[in-house]
Scaffold this motif. Structure first.
Motif, PDB file in Angstrom:
ATOM      1  N   GLY A  65       0.788  -1.221   0.000  1.00  0.00           N
ATOM      2  CA  GLY A  65       0.000   0.000   0.000  1.00  0.00           C
ATOM      3  C   GLY A  65       0.822   1.273   0.000  1.00  0.00           C
ATOM      4  N   LEU A  66       1.955   1.292   0.691  1.00  0.00           N
ATOM      5  CA  LEU A  66       2.824   2.469   0.694  1.00  0.00           C
ATOM      6  C   LEU A  66       3.837   2.421  -0.445  1.00  0.00           C
ATOM      7  CD1 LEU A  66       3.545   2.748   4.518  1.00  0.00           C
ATOM      8  CD2 LEU A  66       2.151   4.283   3.136  1.00  0.00           C
ATOM      9  N   GLY A  67       4.448   1.258  -0.648  1.00  0.00           N
ATOM     10  CA  GLY A  67       5.481   1.128  -1.667  1.00  0.00           C
ATOM     11  C   GLY A  67       4.968   1.300  -3.081  1.00  0.00           C
ATOM     12  N   SER A  68       3.750   0.821  -3.349  1.00  0.00           N
ATOM     13  CA  SER A  68       3.211   0.877  -4.716  1.00  0.00           C
ATOM     14  C   SER A  68       3.177   2.273  -5.316  1.00  0.00           C
ATOM     15  CB  SER A  68       1.801   0.267  -4.757  1.00  0.00           C
ATOM     16  OG  SER A  68       1.858  -1.127  -4.694  1.00  0.00           O
ATOM     17  N   PRO A  69       2.510   3.238  -4.673  1.00  0.00           N
ATOM     18  CA  PRO A  69       2.497   4.580  -5.281  1.00  0.00           C
ATOM     19  C   PRO A  69       3.885   5.219  -5.267  1.00  0.00           C
ATOM     20  CG  PRO A  69       1.365   4.604  -3.162  1.00  0.00           C
ATOM     21  CD  PRO A  69       1.655   3.171  -3.483  1.00  0.00           C
ATOM     22  N   ALA A  70       4.664   4.955  -4.224  1.00  0.00           N
ATOM     23  CA  ALA A  70       6.019   5.519  -4.173  1.00  0.00           C
ATOM     24  C   ALA A  70       6.855   5.011  -5.337  1.00  0.00           C
ATOM     25  CB  ALA A  70       6.682   5.176  -2.846  1.00  0.00           C
TER      26      ALA A  70
ATOM     27  N   GLN B 226      -2.977  -1.208  -3.691  1.00  0.00           N
ATOM     28  CA  GLN B 226      -1.605  -1.445  -4.133  1.00  0.00           C
ATOM     29  C   GLN B 226      -1.558  -1.248  -5.644  1.00  0.00           C
ATOM     30  OE1 GLN B 226      -0.107  -5.115  -2.401  1.00  0.00           O
ATOM     31  NE2 GLN B 226      -0.957  -4.566  -0.402  1.00  0.00           N
ATOM     32  N   VAL B 227      -1.503   0.017  -6.040  1.00  0.00           N
ATOM     33  CA  VAL B 227      -1.819   0.453  -7.396  1.00  0.00           C
ATOM     34  C   VAL B 227      -0.780   0.096  -8.452  1.00  0.00           C
ATOM     35  CG1 VAL B 227      -3.344   2.310  -6.640  1.00  0.00           C
ATOM     36  CG2 VAL B 227      -0.880   2.746  -6.891  1.00  0.00           C
ATOM     37  N   ILE B 228       0.350  -0.457  -8.069  1.00  0.00           N
ATOM     38  CA  ILE B 228       1.338  -0.864  -9.067  1.00  0.00           C
ATOM     39  C   ILE B 228       1.017  -2.254  -9.621  1.00  0.00           C
ATOM     40  CG2 ILE B 228       3.064  -2.003  -7.563  1.00  0.00           C
ATOM     41  CD1 ILE B 228       5.159  -0.258  -9.214  1.00  0.00           C
ATOM     42  N   HIS B 229       0.114  -2.969  -8.954  1.00  0.00           N
ATOM     43  CA  HIS B 229      -0.267  -4.319  -9.375  1.00  0.00           C
ATOM     44  C   HIS B 229      -1.625  -4.280 -10.088  1.00  0.00           C
ATOM     45  CE1 HIS B 229       2.979  -5.431  -6.746  1.00  0.00           C
ATOM     46  NE2 HIS B 229       2.362  -4.945  -5.696  1.00  0.00           N
ATOM     47  N   ASP B 230      -1.879  -5.291 -10.917  1.00  0.00           N
ATOM     48  CA  ASP B 230      -3.184  -5.387 -11.564  1.00  0.00           C
ATOM     49  C   ASP B 230      -3.665  -6.838 -11.540  1.00  0.00           C
ATOM     50  OD1 ASP B 230      -2.020  -6.764 -13.792  1.00  0.00           O
ATOM     51  OD2 ASP B 230      -1.550  -4.840 -14.726  1.00  0.00           O
ATOM     52  N   SER B 231      -4.847  -7.071 -12.068  1.00  0.00           N
ATOM     53  CA  SER B 231      -5.474  -8.388 -12.004  1.00  0.00           C
ATOM     54  C   SER B 231      -4.629  -9.487 -12.632  1.00  0.00           C
ATOM     55  CB  SER B 231      -6.845  -8.357 -12.678  1.00  0.00           C
ATOM     56  OG  SER B 231      -7.694  -7.468 -12.004  1.00  0.00           O
ATOM     57  N   SER B 232      -3.871  -9.155 -13.659  1.00  0.00           N
ATOM     58  CA  SER B 232      -3.065 -10.177 -14.324  1.00  0.00           C
ATOM     59  C   SER B 232      -1.936 -10.696 -13.436  1.00  0.00           C
ATOM     60  CB  SER B 232      -2.476  -9.624 -15.627  1.00  0.00           C
ATOM     61  OG  SER B 232      -1.512  -8.628 -15.352  1.00  0.00           O
TER      62      SER B 232
END
Length: 197
Positions: free
Chosen positions: A50-55, A83-89
């Protein structure tokens, strides 16, 4: 307080880089030299959650030259809302691999180093070696204290963040000889000074 830069500018910008980073190069007080320092810098991000993704996304977009990612977890469906750096795939895959692929697609200037392991006292110095700054986005206190101790011992700036429900905290800790050389008042403060236990 004015601090000395911790990374020296090197080389010059290509035409593509000048176009990619043009909006931040135009900022007052930033300029081409600051962009070259970013491109020469190495940042270790602990946690691709959650913190690392946008950073990670913003560091890569800004042009940090090398980004290390430390995480031993896999992407879960319940991660995707924050965790916005990840996606469904990527569900079921290593978070480091998914984050690295996203960073490489976002900015080919960035070198990505994956550390798919849990950070411990036994491996922290080996992993941190060569990084200019550590961003701690860990989700547990044992890892946070390991990161803090190593940053203090190695005199590496530690950007620390914490989120719980609707509350967030952020702080920069930097102690030791490199901090003093850059202009940080002695003796500096570390995470254990703020949260002893």
């Amino acid at each position: 307080m004015d601090l000395a830069p911790i990374v020296r500018a090197a080389g010059g910008l290509s035409a593509v880089q000048r176009a990619r980073y043009s909006r931040q190069i135009l900022l007052n007080g930033f300029g081409e030299e600051a962009q070259l320092r970013l491109l020469a810098s190495r940042v270790l991000v602990v946690g691709a959650g959650g913190l690392g993704s946008p950073a990670l996304l913003y560091l890569a977009a800004a042009g940090v030259g090398a980004i290390g990612i430390v995480d031993d977890d896999a992407v879960a469906l319940s991660n995707l809302h924050r965790q916005v750096i990840h996606d469904s795939s990527g569900v079921g895959a290593a978070k480091t691999a998914c984050a690295a692929a996203h960073i490489r697609a976002l900015n080919p200037d960035v070198t990505v180093v994956e550390h798919r392991e849990r950070l411990t006292e036994a491996n922290v110095r080996r992993i941190m070696e060569g990084y200019d700054v550590v961003l701690d986005g860990a989700d547990n206190f044992p890892t946070r204290y390991v990161v803090d101790a190593a940053c203090s011992d190695l005199s590496v700036p530690e950007v620390w963040g914490s989120v719980l429900r609707y509350a967030a905290q952020v702080c920069v800790f930097w102690t030791g000889p490199r901090a003093r050389a850059a202009g940080v008042p002695d003796p500096g403060v570390c995470l254990r000074d703020l949260f002893p236990s």
